[in-house]
Design a protein around this motif. Structure first.
Motif, PDB file in Angstrom:
ATOM      1  N   TYR A 168      18.034  41.433  88.016  1.00  0.00           N
ATOM      2  CA  TYR A 168      18.926  42.651  88.070  1.00  0.00           C
ATOM      3  C   TYR A 168      20.359  41.903  87.510  1.00  0.00           C
ATOM      4  O   TYR A 168      21.574  42.423  87.397  1.00  0.00           O
ATOM      5  CB  TYR A 168      19.313  43.550  89.009  1.00  0.00           C
ATOM      6  N   GLY A 169      20.377  40.239  87.369  1.00  0.00           N
ATOM      7  CA  GLY A 169      21.599  39.705  87.003  1.00  0.00           C
ATOM      8  C   GLY A 169      22.754  39.759  88.073  1.00  0.00           C
ATOM      9  O   GLY A 169      23.928  39.460  87.791  1.00  0.00           O
ATOM     10  N   LEU A 170      22.520  40.200  89.214  1.00  0.00           N
ATOM     11  CA  LEU A 170      23.514  40.331  90.330  1.00  0.00           C
ATOM     12  C   LEU A 170      24.056  38.741  90.704  1.00  0.00           C
ATOM     13  O   LEU A 170      25.170  38.594  91.016  1.00  0.00           O
ATOM     14  CB  LEU A 170      23.147  41.096  91.624  1.00  0.00           C
ATOM     15  N   TYR A 171      23.075  37.878  91.127  1.00  0.00           N
ATOM     16  CA  TYR A 171      23.359  36.779  91.665  1.00  0.00           C
ATOM     17  C   TYR A 171      23.703  35.761  90.590  1.00  0.00           C
ATOM     18  O   TYR A 171      24.842  34.542  91.066  1.00  0.00           O
ATOM     19  CB  TYR A 171      22.213  36.396  92.693  1.00  0.00           C
ATOM     20  N   SER A 172      23.101  35.710  89.597  1.00  0.00           N
ATOM     21  CA  SER A 172      23.373  34.919  88.460  1.00  0.00           C
ATOM     22  C   SER A 172      24.810  35.025  87.953  1.00  0.00           C
ATOM     23  O   SER A 172      25.671  34.009  87.778  1.00  0.00           O
ATOM     24  CB  SER A 172      22.189  34.773  87.477  1.00  0.00           C
ATOM     25  N   SER A 173      25.261  36.068  87.821  1.00  0.00           N
ATOM     26  CA  SER A 173      26.494  36.496  87.458  1.00  0.00           C
ATOM     27  C   SER A 173      27.748  35.915  88.628  1.00  0.00           C
ATOM     28  O   SER A 173      28.708  35.312  88.179  1.00  0.00           O
ATOM     29  CB  SER A 173      26.968  37.859  87.047  1.00  0.00           C
ATOM     30  N   LEU A 174      27.294  35.900  89.672  1.00  0.00           N
ATOM     31  CA  LEU A 174      28.258  35.448  90.739  1.00  0.00           C
ATOM     32  C   LEU A 174      28.249  33.837  90.734  1.00  0.00           C
ATOM     33  O   LEU A 174      29.317  33.283  90.823  1.00  0.00           O
ATOM     34  CB  LEU A 174      27.697  35.797  92.159  1.00  0.00           C
ATOM     35  N   LEU A 175      27.147  33.205  90.477  1.00  0.00           N
ATOM     36  CA  LEU A 175      27.074  31.814  90.202  1.00  0.00           C
ATOM     37  C   LEU A 175      28.059  31.639  88.931  1.00  0.00           C
ATOM     38  O   LEU A 175      28.451  30.406  88.917  1.00  0.00           O
ATOM     39  CB  LEU A 175      25.663  31.270  90.189  1.00  0.00           C
ATOM     40  N   PHE A 176      27.816  32.123  87.941  1.00  0.00           N
ATOM     41  CA  PHE A 176      28.556  31.984  86.990  1.00  0.00           C
ATOM     42  C   PHE A 176      30.106  32.128  86.986  1.00  0.00           C
ATOM     43  O   PHE A 176      30.819  31.301  86.665  1.00  0.00           O
ATOM     44  CB  PHE A 176      28.271  33.137  85.655  1.00  0.00           C
ATOM     45  N   LYS A 177      30.509  33.029  87.877  1.00  0.00           N
ATOM     46  CA  LYS A 177      31.782  33.268  88.110  1.00  0.00           C
ATOM     47  C   LYS A 177      32.350  31.798  89.237  1.00  0.00           C
ATOM     48  O   LYS A 177      33.692  31.522  89.137  1.00  0.00           O
ATOM     49  CB  LYS A 177      32.152  34.417  88.796  1.00  0.00           C
ATOM     50  N   TYR A 178      31.471  31.601  89.944  1.00  0.00           N
ATOM     51  CA  TYR A 178      31.796  30.350  90.922  1.00  0.00           C
ATOM     52  C   TYR A 178      32.327  29.142  90.130  1.00  0.00           C
ATOM     53  O   TYR A 178      33.276  28.352  90.388  1.00  0.00           O
ATOM     54  CB  TYR A 178      30.785  30.031  91.700  1.00  0.00           C
ATOM     55  N   PHE A 179      31.485  28.935  89.155  1.00  0.00           N
ATOM     56  CA  PHE A 179      31.587  27.896  88.117  1.00  0.00           C
ATOM     57  C   PHE A 179      32.953  27.911  87.586  1.00  0.00           C
ATOM     58  O   PHE A 179      33.835  26.996  87.154  1.00  0.00           O
ATOM     59  CB  PHE A 179      30.595  27.950  86.822  1.00  0.00           C
ATOM     60  N   LEU A 180      33.460  29.127  86.868  1.00  0.00           N
ATOM     61  CA  LEU A 180      34.642  29.326  86.318  1.00  0.00           C
ATOM     62  C   LEU A 180      35.807  29.238  87.301  1.00  0.00           C
ATOM     63  O   LEU A 180      36.809  28.684  86.966  1.00  0.00           O
ATOM     64  CB  LEU A 180      34.464  30.564  85.558  1.00  0.00           C
ATOM     65  N   ALA A 181      35.553  29.715  88.581  1.00  0.00           N
ATOM     66  CA  ALA A 181      36.807  29.778  89.442  1.00  0.00           C
ATOM     67  C   ALA A 181      36.955  28.097  89.901  1.00  0.00           C
ATOM     68  O   ALA A 181      38.118  28.054  90.244  1.00  0.00           O
ATOM     69  CB  ALA A 181      36.013  30.557  90.781  1.00  0.00           C
TER      70      ALA A 181
END
Length: 342
Positions: free
Chosen positions: A9-22
């Protein structure tokens, strides 16, 4: 080049993506965010807020107190012969501070987001690419994205071959849901796509751009939709690090007592082997993740010593058989790429 296989459902991968950018924002790196689904400006608004050292220590103190209370309760349940055995460490890097930590319940302040330079690529706002780019024999969306990345690297001074006139910095590139139908690619639609080479050509050129520049890139791909496994093999070989997230949402493991403390599994398929002939093998094979109230954590997966008395004897025997399969297969390399049946 970090390749992340999205969960269903792309919930946790998007969170990991935002961690990288943060992490890039906190370190003062330039950001390049590309997406065909969500506008990069909206992604930047959803970045988690960084935890300062004092607040991080307080969070750790609260969690440590909670763990101690859990240990005390467990010590009342565990048989006496197990109490003197060494305790399994749940965190792969226990008590080691690396990078920064973030609070997923809060958003990063707009002032902090605006302190770094953002380069965005939103496919639906981009103009058609120049005619000379057609010689690349590639999907037009991928060609436009490569053209934009190459322009930013050369104009902003990230090219490693040119002498740097200003203070050196790092470009963090984030590409969301690459290979999906929104990018005009059909690898997720059929087993025999019309242009199966576009994705691999894109990654090959992108990897060359990363090698000659001061940049790092994370890509999320809906790998569960790609039916042709040969494409996934080539994509894996063209990446430096490949990590897959498997969420328990909607699966049988969501109600399995063995996984009651976790929200999904982390599969490390490949780790970086730059300037080396062989791949470094991690000593941690079984990783799981869970989303707490404020933090997203990745821990070692280990089974509880025993189940509660409310579990029936038949289900205990079934879970014991699953545990035997887990202990015999998880650490063994001879299993290959077969999925373990827990």
């Amino acid at each position: 080049l970090v390749f992340t296989e999205e969960d269903k459902y792309g919930l946790y991968s998007s969170l990991l993506f935002k961690y990288f950018l943060a992490e890039g924002v906190v370190c003062g790196h330039d950001l390049f965010v590309a997406s065909a689904k969500e506008h990069p400006a909206n992604i930047l608004k959803e970045l988690p807020a960084p935890l300062l050292d004092d607040s991080y220590r307080k969070e750790l103190g609260d969690e440590a107190a909670a763990v101690k209370s859990e240990d005390f309760q467990d010590s009342m349940k565990i048989a006496w012969r197990y109490q003197n055995l060494p305790k399994m460490e749940t965190s792969p890097t226990t008590y080691t501070k690396f990078g920064h930590y973030y609070d997923v319940s809060k958003k990063m302040s707009p002032e902090l987001c605006q302190s770094v330079k953002l380069h965005s690529f939103y496919l639906h706002e981009e103009l058609p690419f120049e005619p000379k780019m057609k010689t690349w024999n590639m999907n037009s969306a991928y060609a436009r994205l490569l053209q934009s990345i190459q322009r930013i690297i050369s104009q902003e001074g990230f090219d490693g071959s040119d002498p740097q006139k200003k203070q050196r910095n790092v470009l963090r590139i984030g590409i969301q849901s690459l290979g999906s139908i929104l990018w005009g690619d059909d690898v997720c639609c059929s087993d025999a796509p019309e242009d199966p080479q576009s994705l691999t050509k894109f990654l090959y050129v992108l990897r060359g751009l990363l090698r000659k520049s001061l940049s790092a890139c994370i890509i999320t791909v809906p790998a569960h939709l790609i039916q042709n496994k040969a494409i996934m093999e080539r994509v894996t070989n063209l990446s430096d690090m490949v990590v897959g997230l498997e969420s328990f949402i909607g699966s049988e493991r969501e109600t399995n007592p063995l996984y009651k403390d976790y929200h999904g599994l982390v599969h490390v398929h490949q780790i970086p082997r730059l300037n080396s002939l062989i791949c470094d093998v991690s000593d941690t094979k079984d990783l799981a993740f869970r989303l707490k109230r404020k933090q997203f954590t990745i821990e070692r997966l280990h089974l509880p010593p025993d189940l509660s008395d409310t579990v029936s004897r038949a289900s205990k025997q079934d879970l014991a058989g699953s545990a035997k399969l887990l202990s015999s297969g998880c650490g063994a390399m001879a299993i290959g790429k077969k999925h373990l049946d827990f």
